[in-house]
Structures are given as C-alpha cells and as structure tokens.
Write an enzyme that holds these catalytic residues in place. Structure first.
Site, PDB file in Angstrom:
ATOM      1  N   HIS A 239       0.853  -1.191   0.000  1.00 48.97           N
ATOM      2  CA  HIS A 239       0.000   0.000   0.000  1.00 48.97           C
ATOM      3  C   HIS A 239       0.891   1.244   0.000  1.00 48.97           C
ATOM      4  O   HIS A 239       1.894   1.287   0.696  1.00 48.97           O
ATOM      5  CB  HIS A 239      -0.874  -0.031   1.265  1.00 48.97           C
ATOM      6  CG  HIS A 239      -1.923   1.022   1.306  1.00 48.97           C
ATOM      7  ND1 HIS A 239      -1.652   2.339   1.641  1.00 48.97           N
ATOM      8  CD2 HIS A 239      -3.257   0.960   1.055  1.00 48.97           C
ATOM      9  CE1 HIS A 239      -2.782   3.030   1.597  1.00 48.97           C
ATOM     10  NE2 HIS A 239      -3.768   2.220   1.249  1.00 48.97           N
ATOM     11  N   CYS A 277      -3.735   2.267  -4.568  1.00 52.13           N
ATOM     12  CA  CYS A 277      -4.733   3.035  -3.806  1.00 52.13           C
ATOM     13  C   CYS A 277      -4.850   4.399  -4.455  1.00 52.13           C
ATOM     14  O   CYS A 277      -3.970   5.254  -4.297  1.00 52.13           O
ATOM     15  CB  CYS A 277      -4.327   3.143  -2.343  1.00 52.13           C
ATOM     16  SG  CYS A 277      -5.467   4.193  -1.409  1.00 52.13           S
ATOM     17  N   HIS A 304      -7.579  -0.210  -4.242  1.00 50.89           N
ATOM     18  CA  HIS A 304      -8.385   0.608  -3.331  1.00 50.89           C
ATOM     19  C   HIS A 304      -8.912   1.745  -4.175  1.00 50.89           C
ATOM     20  O   HIS A 304      -8.142   2.621  -4.588  1.00 50.89           O
ATOM     21  CB  HIS A 304      -7.527   1.206  -2.211  1.00 50.89           C
ATOM     22  CG  HIS A 304      -7.140   0.229  -1.147  1.00 50.89           C
ATOM     23  ND1 HIS A 304      -6.442   0.592  -0.021  1.00 50.89           N
ATOM     24  CD2 HIS A 304      -7.380  -1.097  -1.027  1.00 50.89           C
ATOM     25  CE1 HIS A 304      -6.267  -0.472   0.741  1.00 50.89           C
ATOM     26  NE2 HIS A 304      -6.814  -1.509   0.159  1.00 50.89           N
ATOM     27  N   ASP A 360     -12.771   2.109  -1.295  1.00 50.09           N
ATOM     28  CA  ASP A 360     -12.006   2.525  -0.127  1.00 50.09           C
ATOM     29  C   ASP A 360     -12.664   3.748   0.483  1.00 50.09           C
ATOM     30  O   ASP A 360     -13.041   4.683  -0.225  1.00 50.09           O
ATOM     31  CB  ASP A 360     -10.570   2.829  -0.554  1.00 50.09           C
ATOM     32  CG  ASP A 360      -9.638   2.943   0.630  1.00 50.09           C
ATOM     33  OD1 ASP A 360     -10.001   2.434   1.704  1.00 50.09           O
ATOM     34  OD2 ASP A 360      -8.550   3.526   0.477  1.00 50.09           O
ATOM     35  N   HIS A 361     -12.780   3.719   1.757  1.00 50.78           N
ATOM     36  CA  HIS A 361     -13.411   4.790   2.528  1.00 50.78           C
ATOM     37  C   HIS A 361     -14.774   5.156   1.927  1.00 50.78           C
ATOM     38  O   HIS A 361     -15.216   4.579   0.936  1.00 50.78           O
ATOM     39  CB  HIS A 361     -12.522   6.035   2.600  1.00 50.78           C
ATOM     40  CG  HIS A 361     -11.207   5.763   3.280  1.00 50.78           C
ATOM     41  ND1 HIS A 361     -10.292   6.732   3.553  1.00 50.78           N
ATOM     42  CD2 HIS A 361     -10.675   4.599   3.749  1.00 50.78           C
ATOM     43  CE1 HIS A 361      -9.241   6.192   4.149  1.00 50.78           C
ATOM     44  NE2 HIS A 361      -9.447   4.902   4.267  1.00 50.78           N
ATOM     45  N   TYR A 377     -14.886   4.271   7.289  1.00 50.29           N
ATOM     46  CA  TYR A 377     -15.475   2.985   6.910  1.00 50.29           C
ATOM     47  C   TYR A 377     -16.957   2.869   7.252  1.00 50.29           C
ATOM     48  O   TYR A 377     -17.391   1.919   7.903  1.00 50.29           O
ATOM     49  CB  TYR A 377     -14.670   1.832   7.530  1.00 50.29           C
ATOM     50  CG  TYR A 377     -13.304   1.730   6.898  1.00 50.29           C
ATOM     51  CD1 TYR A 377     -13.117   0.988   5.742  1.00 50.29           C
ATOM     52  CD2 TYR A 377     -12.219   2.431   7.413  1.00 50.29           C
ATOM     53  CE1 TYR A 377     -11.884   0.929   5.121  1.00 50.29           C
ATOM     54  CE2 TYR A 377     -10.973   2.382   6.799  1.00 50.29           C
ATOM     55  CZ  TYR A 377     -10.817   1.625   5.653  1.00 50.29           C
ATOM     56  OH  TYR A 377      -9.604   1.569   5.037  1.00 50.29           O
TER      57      TYR A 377
END
Ligand code: DNO
Length: 405
Positions: A239, A277, A304, A360-361, A377
């Site tokens: 990551h 990401c 991500h 992601d998020h 999240y």
C-alpha cells in the site's frame, strides 16, 4: 474486478449481513488484535474465516476471506533493530498459515510509525454529510506547536508556518486536543492512547534512518520474504504512503510511480506487487493514476478505489476525501485501464485475471452519521461508492460501450 469489502472483525459495527446486502462478493480482513511482529496462527485465521462464513442467524453468507489487509511489518523490521529477525521468521510462518487457509492476496505497507494521517475525521460537507480531511496548516500546527518537534518549522513553507502560528494562537485547548487525537488515530497503538511523549520516542528512533536506508531495509525484507510468498502462491502488494509525502521528518519510500518501479525491479517476482490506492496516490498531482495502472498493471494485485479533492496544486497540501467519482482522479479512465489489464491477463491465461477491488473509505451520509463506525469505513457511504464503481465497470464492459467512438 472482484468487489470486496473491508471488515474489521466481530467488533465492526458493519456486519457480514450488511456487507452481503451491499452486494460485495468477498471480504478483506486482518487479525487486528495480534500485535505486529507476532505470529498469525492457523487457529486464529480459521476463526476469522468462520466468522465471515455466516450471517447473524447462522445461515451461510457465501462470503470468504479473499484479501489479508494488513499483515503488518513491524517497526523493528523497518528499523532492523531489536527483534526484527524473529519478526521476519514470524512473517514467513504467517504467510504459510495464510496460504494453507486458501488466501492468496496480502496487503501491507512500509510506512514508518504512521499508517495514515488526517487532521479531521468528520469534516462537514456542503451536503450535510462528513468526510475525512487533511489540512496542511492544521498539520503544521500539530507538528510545530503541539508536538513541538525540533526542526519542524524548516519542513514547511514560510507561509504555512506563519498561518499555523496564527491559527494556533486562536485555538482552544479542546481544539488542540482533538487535533492531536485525530492525527494520532493512524499511529500504531492508537487504541492504547499514545501520549505525545510516546510519539516523540517513536519519531526519534528514525533520526538516524535516511530514506535510502529505509529503502534498503525494505528491499532486504522483500528479498527474504518474497521467495516464500512466491513458493506459496501468495501475491503480496504494498500500500502506498498516505498521504504520499514526508511527514514529521520521517522517511517515506512508497509515494510515487518511480518509488514503486524501484521496488518492483529490486525484487522481480510476480509475488512482489502493488496495492494501487487511488485515494492515497491521488493526493499528489504528479501521480497519474490511469497511467500508473497502464504501466505497472501486471503487478497490481489489489485496488483501493477512492477519490480525493486536492485543495492546492502543491505536492504537499490539503485535501479531502471526495465522492468516489468526484475528486481529482479520473475514476472512469482508471477503471477502463483496470478492465484492459484484466483482459490482457485473461488472454495470457493468468489465474489472477480478476483483480480484487474494494471501495475505499466513504463519506458519512444518512444513518452513517449516527452509527459511528471506524473513521472512513461507514456502511452507507461505502455502499454508495461501491454501487457507483460497479456501475462504471458495468457500463465500460457493456457491448454498447464503444457507442461514440
Ligand atoms: C486506511 C487504509 C490503510 C491500509 C494500510 C495497508 O484506511 O487504507 O490503513 O489498510 O496502510 O497496510
């Protein structure tokens, strides 16, 4: 893309039932209760798999643990100090146990001390929801005036130093406290409430470690671990730094395309791969996400998909977490590159032609605002993100997609 969803385990306020109804096809999880450096036993892994396999009423969920995120690399390994060799031995044994459980994709990072950093975990958006934000001036306030790191001022442009001074002078104790807590949220052991002195101690350990040295520790770690991963059929994927620039005087080595290229070339194995990401990398205007996917795609093992809106054109600057199709990354162009890579893999007969992706998020919207899940999240914000990303993929894959070309 395989549509996956991050689940923090039985304590997560978003349940396996919720995840299934959001339409996810697989689970990303980690044994967060095991300290970094320690061994993941077969029993602990099996317990998590069992938790994933059923709904609250005991019936089968049809979901499985597809991606480990993260098997953390300990601070000792990053510094090559203390128990680092024992930690590497544990890492390799954990890989064996993970492979024996049938899990093939493993995400980790090589960020010293910090994992991710924001200054605001619930920044109010014009639509009334909230999102996470990184305010560069607030961060300077934390670094220079709250943490009082020696030499911190020299790491910021003069106008940011001046603005931080003014802002700090007007801040209440309560606001300072909240800022320190928000920044500390992405620190290891944040749950045990690190004091500022603990943070200073962590940082001082890196005083003598340059970027080049951290990179060489990273490559040594990969040279040791990747052959084991390769023999087990595990695809490891690093990551990026979040945010992708230097913070608190710490060295950073995974912020740009050329950082990734260096690491991929240093240990040239299909098991040495990337977690692309788009949210982390997209903070820098010089990271071209669709281009990175095109050029590095054969080693991208995990995606991500997230978007950020940069608030300045500088490489180091403020940003907030935008909607998945909003923000500065051209998400449609990025997904188009992912689909091209998957098609190439399929033609080449690669078993891993379907790349796991997670939304992601997400912004906190509707009932997220009262559920108070892990920052970043929420259930509904991520559900919305996943639905939008899935829509883009479906549209691009449709037989009429070339309509206007
Ligand atoms: C933040 C996450 C990171 C990520 C780790 C991977 O929300 O994207 O915490 O899981 O950096 O090692």
């Amino acid at each position: 893309m395989k549509q996956t969803w991050r689940w923090f385990g039985p304590g997560d306020l978003v349940s396996i039932d919720d995840i299934s109804q959001a339409g996810a096809e697989g689970i990303v999880s980690a044994l967060h209760h095991i300290p970094s450096g320690a061994l993941w036993t077969a029993d602990e892994i099996a317990r998590r798999q069992a938790d994933i396999s059923h709904f609250k009423d005991g019936s089968a969920s049809g979901l499985a643990w597809d991606v480990v995120e993260s098997l953390p690399v300990s601070e000792d390994i990053k510094k090559q100090k203390g128990d680092w060799q024992e930690h590497i031995a544990h890492y390799k044994q954990s890989l064996r146990n993970i492979a024996a459980a049938g899990i093939e994709v493993l995400c980790y990072n090589f960020m010293p001390v910090l994992d991710w950093t924001r200054t605001d975990l619930a920044w109010r958006l014009p639509h009334g929801g909230t999102c996470m934000r990184f305010d560069y001036v607030d961060f300077a306030v934390f670094d220079i005036h709250i943490l009082k790191r020696p030499g911190a001022e020299a790491d910021f442009p003069a106008d940011v130093v001046a603005e931080a001074k003014q802002r700090f002078a007007a801040m209440s104790d309560e606001t300072c406290d909240r800022l320190a807590k928000n920044v500390a949220f992405g620190l290891p052991g944040a749950a045990e409430k690190l004091t500022l002195d603990d943070v200073r101690l962590h940082l001082s350990e890196y005083d003598a470690i340059s970027e080049a040295q951290l990179r060489s520790h990273y490559i040594a770690f990969l040279e040791d671990v990747i052959p084991v991963a390769e023999s087990l059929g595990i695809r490891m994927c690093c990551h990026p730094d979040d945010p992708p620039f230097g913070l608190l005087g710490l060295p950073r080595v995974m912020s740009t395309e050329s950082d990734y290229r260096t690491i991929l070339d240093a240990v040239d194995s299909p098991s040495n791969g990337i977690t692309l990401c788009s949210g982390s990398l997209g903070v820098r205007p010089d990271n071209d996400l669709p281009g990175m996917m095109r050029r590095l795609g054969d080693r991208v093992h995990f995606l991500h998909l997230r978007n950020v809106k940069r608030e300045s054109a500088a490489i180091q600057g403020s940003f907030y977490e935008a909607e998945h199709l909003g923000g500065d990354t051209d998400m449609v162009a990025l997904i188009a590159e992912v689909l091209r890579e998957e098609a190439r893999r399929q033609t080449a007969g690669r078993k891993d032609h379907q790349i796991p992706m997670r939304p992601d998020h997400g912004q906190d919207i509707l009932d997220d605002l009262t559920r108070r899940t892990q920052p970043g999240y929420p259930s509904i914000g991520r559900l919305k993100g996943l639905a939008e990303l899935r829509g883009v993929a479906a549209a691009l894959s449709h037989s009429t997609a070339g309509l206007n070309s």
